[in-house]
Design a protein around this motif. Structure first.
Motif, short mmCIF file in Angstrom:
data_model
loop_
_atom_site.label_atom_id
_atom_site.label_comp_id
_atom_site.label_asym_id
_atom_site.label_seq_id
_atom_site.Cartn_x
_atom_site.Cartn_y
_atom_site.Cartn_z
N ASP A 86 0.84 -1.19 0.00
CA ASP A 86 0.00 0.00 0.00
C ASP A 86 0.88 1.25 0.00
O ASP A 86 1.79 1.38 0.82
CB ASP A 86 -0.91 0.00 1.23
N TRP A 87 0.59 2.17 -0.91
CA TRP A 87 1.42 3.35 -1.08
C TRP A 87 1.52 4.15 0.22
O TRP A 87 2.62 4.59 0.61
CB TRP A 87 0.84 4.21 -2.19
N GLY A 88 0.41 4.37 0.89
CA GLY A 88 0.43 5.17 2.11
C GLY A 88 1.14 4.50 3.26
O GLY A 88 1.74 5.18 4.11
N SER A 104 -3.04 4.22 5.82
CA SER A 104 -3.61 3.30 4.85
C SER A 104 -4.43 4.06 3.81
O SER A 104 -5.30 4.86 4.16
CB SER A 104 -4.50 2.27 5.56
N MET A 105 -4.12 3.83 2.54
CA MET A 105 -4.82 4.53 1.45
C MET A 105 -5.62 3.59 0.57
O MET A 105 -6.36 4.04 -0.29
CB MET A 105 -3.81 5.28 0.57
N GLY A 106 -5.46 2.29 0.74
CA GLY A 106 -6.13 1.36 -0.16
C GLY A 106 -5.65 1.52 -1.60
O GLY A 106 -6.42 1.30 -2.54
N MET A 107 -4.38 1.90 -1.77
CA MET A 107 -3.80 2.12 -3.08
C MET A 107 -2.66 1.13 -3.28
O MET A 107 -1.51 1.39 -2.92
CB MET A 107 -3.29 3.56 -3.21
N PRO A 108 -2.95 -0.07 -3.84
CA PRO A 108 -1.91 -1.08 -3.98
C PRO A 108 -0.89 -0.70 -5.05
O PRO A 108 -1.24 -0.28 -6.16
CB PRO A 108 -2.69 -2.34 -4.37
N TYR A 409 -2.39 14.38 2.18
CA TYR A 409 -1.46 13.35 1.69
C TYR A 409 -2.17 12.38 0.76
O TYR A 409 -1.66 12.03 -0.32
CB TYR A 409 -0.88 12.61 2.90
N THR A 410 -3.36 11.95 1.12
CA THR A 410 -4.12 11.01 0.30
C THR A 410 -4.54 11.65 -1.02
O THR A 410 -4.44 11.03 -2.09
CB THR A 410 -5.36 10.52 1.07
N THR A 411 -4.98 12.91 -0.96
CA THR A 411 -5.37 13.60 -2.19
C THR A 411 -4.19 13.79 -3.12
O THR A 411 -4.28 13.55 -4.33
CB THR A 411 -6.01 14.96 -1.86
N PHE A 412 -3.08 14.22 -2.57
CA PHE A 412 -1.89 14.42 -3.39
C PHE A 412 -1.42 13.10 -4.00
O PHE A 412 -1.01 13.05 -5.16
CB PHE A 412 -0.77 15.05 -2.56
N SER A 413 -1.51 12.02 -3.24
CA SER A 413 -1.12 10.71 -3.77
C SER A 413 -2.01 10.30 -4.93
O SER A 413 -1.55 9.71 -5.91
CB SER A 413 -1.17 9.66 -2.66
N GLY A 414 -3.31 10.62 -4.83
CA GLY A 414 -4.22 10.34 -5.94
C GLY A 414 -3.85 11.12 -7.19
O GLY A 414 -3.91 10.59 -8.31
N LEU A 415 -3.45 12.38 -7.03
CA LEU A 415 -2.99 13.17 -8.17
C LEU A 415 -1.73 12.57 -8.76
O LEU A 415 -1.59 12.44 -9.98
CB LEU A 415 -2.72 14.62 -7.73
N PHE A 416 -0.80 12.23 -7.91
CA PHE A 416 0.48 11.67 -8.35
C PHE A 416 0.27 10.38 -9.13
O PHE A 416 0.91 10.16 -10.17
CB PHE A 416 1.38 11.44 -7.13
N HIS A 417 -0.64 9.53 -8.65
CA HIS A 417 -0.87 8.23 -9.29
C HIS A 417 -1.96 8.28 -10.35
O HIS A 417 -2.35 7.24 -10.88
CB HIS A 417 -1.21 7.19 -8.23
#
Length: 446
Positions: A86-88, A104-108, A409-417
């Protein structure tokens, strides 16, 4: 199948070429992938992909698309040793304003070497009905029936020259593409080229950690990004297949990158994060490899008044990003999906509208282009135009808030991915956090 969709030729067996071939195999009788390199039978670096020595990342959005085209891909890579995490929870992000705690981001995310991914995809594509991979062939030009119609490619190999006919030619030959010259040879205008070069360089090597760590670190990936003007050194390290750690050190602004064993570790010791302490007890299994072709480059194919039938260009042939942002493979997957949608929407017996494809590709790459070039333009210093300066000001505030706000952090990770779009930044709560959050950037480590 209509009479038009008979033969396709794809130039290049990299990520963009393999993704295109997978899509074309569903609608064409034959698909020939032409590759200049001799393609290996195993997961080793080929000569035409020197960036294969460096850390690669497949963003979450790209992984979803590739899994859709190649069902079971993630499981196959996992059987080959590529870890999933998980990325987070698994990323240690050493940012200028601190390190965010695990969340935890649920982003595998799955991490692997580029040669492994390319090998698995190449084997999958070669097994498709109607697909042929031909290696050791250099494309020397396009075949055409006048300036308005491409009918195939001219190639040269060990057995001499030949022509391969096609109803659709896909240029996915990457940064080394000769597309402008080929268009000029047809009597057409060359596309305008835009480049942004932050003069970032890499030095990479791979370590074995199976016996080097008494206790493995609590992270699966380590990220310390560059940021103009003060943070000129950084790194990206990931745990990959075969109990290996792949480490890439970054440098910008004229920083001298390491060349050998001692200065590689010495460079890592100048970083604020745990890179040096992590690699010090490990055993390197590759020499230090350097790479400096990191400029962003975009061809305005969509703005040409005339575009020939029977030709499209995609991947790094049209829009190449600084590899530091890890967008290339994911954008290639999304471009293949655009190609799939347009092929399905084409009227029976109608030629594929290549000009419309280039316009769609330009729209698709607009956001990742900004994500890469706005921070890279910041290295231009005071000469940066005000929109670039404003964009960097906001992005820096956003990133400085990441260590202190899990939602940001979660929002930025979504943009990044690329699982979220720019509209995610318009959330009022996020804007309030960004504009009022903690702002004590750390000083760059000498």
């Amino acid at each position: 199948m209509d009479g038009y969709a008979r033969r396709a030729v794809v130039i290049g067996a990299g990520m963009a070429g393999l993704a295109a071939a997978r899509v074309l195999a569903d609608g064409f009788e034959s698909v020939t992938v032409v590759e200049r390199d001799r393609l290996p039978d195993s997961a080793v670096i080929r000569a035409g992909a020197p960036q294969g020595h460096h850390v690669h990342g497949l963003l979450a959005r790209g992984a979803e698309v590739f899994e859709g085209y190649f069902p079971g891909l993630r499981a196959e890579l996992e059987r080959a040793g590529a870890p999933v995490w998980d990325w987070g929870e698994g990323l240690c992000a050493v940012l200028p304003n601190g390190t965010p705690p695990p969340v935890s981001m649920g982003m595998p995310i799955q991490t692997f070497s580029r040669p492994l991914l390319e090998h698995v995809l190449r084997r999958r594509v070669a097994a498709l009905a109607g697909v042929t991979l031909r290696d050791g062939l250099a494309v020397t030009g396009l075949c055409a029936a006048g300036p308005g119609k491409v009918t195939g490619v001219r190639v040269r190999g060990a057995d001499g020259e030949e022509r391969i006919g096609a109803d659709l030619v896909v240029d996915a030959s990457g940064r080394s593409s000769h597309l402008p010259r080929w268009l000029a040879a047809l009597g057409l205008a060359e596309p305008r080229v835009t480049t942004v070069d932050a003069q970032v360089g890499y030095a990479s090597r791979i370590y074995t950690y199976g016996e080097g760590w008494q206790t493995p670190p609590p992270w699966m990936g380590l990220l310390q990004p560059l940021r103009a003007p003060g943070f000129q050194r950084g790194c990206y390290a990931i745990r990959i297949e075969n109990d290996l750690l792949h480490v890439t050190l970054h440098g910008a602004g004229g920083i001298q990158l390491p060349r050998g064993d001692e200065d590689f570790l010495a460079y890592a010791k100048t970083l604020r994060g745990p890179a040096a302490d992590t690699i010090a007890p490990l055993t390197p299994v590759t020499p230090v490899r350097r790479y400096a072709r990191t400029l962003n480059r975009k061809l305005a194919c969509h703005r040409l008044a005339r575009w020939p039938d029977g030709l499209i260009a995609m991947g790094d042939s049209v829009c190449a990003f600084n590899p530091a942002y890890g967008q290339g493979m994911t954008v290639a997957a999304l471009e293949a999906r655009l190609l799939e949608r347009m092929l399905r929407g084409r009227r029976a017996r109608a030629p594929f509208d290549g000009r419309a494809f280039q316009k769609g590709l330009a729209r698709l790459t607009a956001s990742p282009w900004l994500m890469a070039t706005v921070p890279d333009r910041a290295w231009e210093g005071p000469r940066s135009a005000w929109p670039v300066a404003a964009g960097n000001w906001f992005m820096n505030r956003l990133i400085d808030t990441v260590p202190h706000d899990p939602r940001v952090y979660t929002t930025f990770s979504g943009l990044f991915h690329m699982t979220a779009g720019p509209l995610a930044l318009t959330d009022p709560r996020l804007l309030l956090s960004v504009m009022s959050g903690t702002r004590r950037p750390a000083k760059p480590h000498a």
